[in-house]
Design a protein around this motif. Structure first.
Motif, PDB file in Angstrom:
ATOM      1  N   ILE A   1       0.860  -1.180   0.000  1.00 32.04           N
ATOM      2  CA  ILE A   1       0.000   0.000   0.000  1.00 32.04           C
ATOM      3  C   ILE A   1       0.901   1.235   0.000  1.00 32.04           C
ATOM      4  N   PRO A   2       1.216   1.778  -1.180  1.00 30.76           N
ATOM      5  CA  PRO A   2       2.022   3.012  -1.187  1.00 30.76           C
ATOM      6  C   PRO A   2       1.238   4.168  -0.587  1.00 30.76           C
ATOM      7  N   ASP A   3       1.936   5.061   0.102  1.00 34.32           N
ATOM      8  CA  ASP A   3       1.254   6.229   0.657  1.00 34.32           C
ATOM      9  C   ASP A   3       0.635   7.073  -0.450  1.00 34.32           C
TER      10      ASP A   3
ATOM     11  N   GLN B   1      10.217  -0.655   1.765  1.00 38.72           N
ATOM     12  CA  GLN B   1       8.885  -0.608   1.166  1.00 38.72           C
ATOM     13  C   GLN B   1       8.943  -0.044  -0.250  1.00 38.72           C
ATOM     14  N   ALA B   2       9.744   0.989  -0.466  1.00 38.93           N
ATOM     15  CA  ALA B   2       9.853   1.595  -1.794  1.00 38.93           C
ATOM     16  C   ALA B   2      10.437   0.617  -2.802  1.00 38.93           C
ATOM     17  N   VAL B   3      11.360  -0.221  -2.376  1.00 37.24           N
ATOM     18  CA  VAL B   3      11.925  -1.232  -3.271  1.00 37.24           C
ATOM     19  C   VAL B   3      10.829  -2.157  -3.789  1.00 37.24           C
ATOM     20  N   GLU B   4       9.863  -2.498  -2.943  1.00 33.89           N
ATOM     21  CA  GLU B   4       8.746  -3.344  -3.365  1.00 33.89           C
ATOM     22  C   GLU B   4       7.901  -2.647  -4.431  1.00 33.89           C
ATOM     23  N   TYR B   5       7.811  -1.338  -4.366  1.00 40.22           N
ATOM     24  CA  TYR B   5       7.000  -0.595  -5.331  1.00 40.22           C
ATOM     25  C   TYR B   5       7.584  -0.653  -6.735  1.00 40.22           C
ATOM     26  N   ARG B   6       8.881  -0.927  -6.852  1.00 44.86           N
ATOM     27  CA  ARG B   6       9.500  -0.982  -8.172  1.00 44.86           C
ATOM     28  C   ARG B   6       9.003  -2.161  -8.999  1.00 44.86           C
TER      29      ARG B   6
ATOM     30  N   ALA C   1       5.465   5.769  -7.313  1.00 47.74           N
ATOM     31  CA  ALA C   1       4.990   5.357  -5.992  1.00 47.74           C
ATOM     32  C   ALA C   1       5.842   6.022  -4.919  1.00 47.74           C
ATOM     33  N   ILE C   2       5.188   6.505  -3.871  1.00 49.01           N
ATOM     34  CA  ILE C   2       5.873   7.293  -2.845  1.00 49.01           C
ATOM     35  C   ILE C   2       5.557   6.749  -1.460  1.00 49.01           C
ATOM     36  N   GLU C   3       6.605   6.557  -0.669  1.00 50.50           N
ATOM     37  CA  GLU C   3       6.475   6.146   0.729  1.00 50.50           C
ATOM     38  C   GLU C   3       6.927   7.303   1.613  1.00 50.50           C
ATOM     39  N   MET C   4       6.134   7.615   2.640  1.00 50.48           N
ATOM     40  CA  MET C   4       6.433   8.741   3.516  1.00 50.48           C
ATOM     41  C   MET C   4       6.701   8.243   4.936  1.00 50.48           C
TER      42      MET C   4
ATOM     43  N   TYR D   1       9.876   6.702  -4.726  1.00 50.37           N
ATOM     44  CA  TYR D   1      10.513   7.721  -3.893  1.00 50.37           C
ATOM     45  C   TYR D   1      10.141   7.520  -2.432  1.00 50.37           C
ATOM     46  N   VAL D   2      11.017   7.999  -1.580  1.00 46.45           N
ATOM     47  CA  VAL D   2      10.749   8.108  -0.148  1.00 46.45           C
ATOM     48  C   VAL D   2      10.801   9.581   0.217  1.00 46.45           C
ATOM     49  N   VAL D   3       9.871  10.001   1.060  1.00 50.38           N
ATOM     50  CA  VAL D   3       9.869  11.362   1.592  1.00 50.38           C
ATOM     51  C   VAL D   3      10.074  11.271   3.098  1.00 50.38           C
ATOM     52  N   LEU D   4      11.129  11.911   3.588  1.00 55.20           N
ATOM     53  CA  LEU D   4      11.424  11.939   5.018  1.00 55.20           C
ATOM     54  C   LEU D   4      11.284  13.355   5.557  1.00 55.20           C
TER      55      LEU D   4
END
Length: 214
Positions: free
Chosen positions: A33-35, A136-141, A122-125, A148-151
């Motif tokens: 479930i990507p953010d 988690q972002a690697v799974e989105y590929r 796909a973006i994970e926050m 992307y990841v947003v921190l």
């Protein structure tokens, strides 16, 4: 963190004149479930309503093969029963996704081949748990062209370890401080092979919510 990012997405990802885009929040795609799931495309997307998992699997496979000699080949290559293959072919013909020639060949209709016509991001926050976000972002590929990841830039530190880990995995990284968003690492652009998950993501983008028009 979400609202500033949502407002900046069209400019951050270069939405050009004439393109369409749509943003989905926390929508399941397969087992993840990507953010945020952001899609950018031109023209119209085909809709995939009414397709079960086997029909989507056949459609994803045909997106790579384009044409197969017969339904028997579908059964052999995809390890399907004849009943399952017949049902999938019937459903895909009904929605206009495939055509069946008199010779028995099954062919994908061009308008349903969306493997290269849409850009999925796909973006994970996360606030600061970068390792968890990266995993988690690697799974989105598996279905997205870019991940992307947003921190939170006020909590996460940009170190050599962090940079090397993201670059090695091809995952992009943003640091967000209030209303400001800074791209630290660009994601590697690598279109994944057609898959059930990718088709599922595209189908959600085709039928959910308003467009963001450039």
């Amino acid at each position: 963190m979400v609202e500033p990012l949502v407002a900046l997405l069209p400019t951050v990802f270069d939405l050009h004149a004439g393109q369409r885009a749509r943003l989905l929040r926390e929508q399941p795609v397969g087992s993840v479930i990507p953010d945020l799931l952001f899609g950018i495309w031109s023209g119209e997307l085909p809709r995939y309503e009414g397709l079960n998992i086997i029909s989507r699997h056949v459609l994803a496979w045909l997106s790579t093969q384009k044409i197969v000699n017969s339904e028997e080949q579908l059964c052999e290559d995809l390890l399907l029963s004849r009943l399952a293959a017949d049902s999938a072919v019937s459903t895909l013909k009904r929605v206009g996704a495939i055509s069946k020639r008199d010779s028995g060949e099954v062919e994908l209709c061009p308008e349903f081949d969306v493997s290269g016509s849409i850009r999925l991001i796909a973006i994970e926050m996360k606030l600061k748990k970068w390792r968890e976000a990266l995993a988690q972002a690697v799974e989105y590929r598996k279905f997205a062209d870019e991940a992307y990841v947003v921190l939170d830039g006020n909590q996460a530190r940009m170190t050599i370890e962090v940079r090397d880990a993201f670059v090695e995995n091809g995952i992009g990284l943003f640091l967000q401080c209030g209303m400001e968003l800074k791209k630290e690492i660009s994601a590697e652009l690598l279109a994944p092979a057609p898959s059930v998950e990718r088709l599922f993501a595209v189908s959600k983008l085709a039928s959910s919510g308003p467009y963001c028009l450039a």
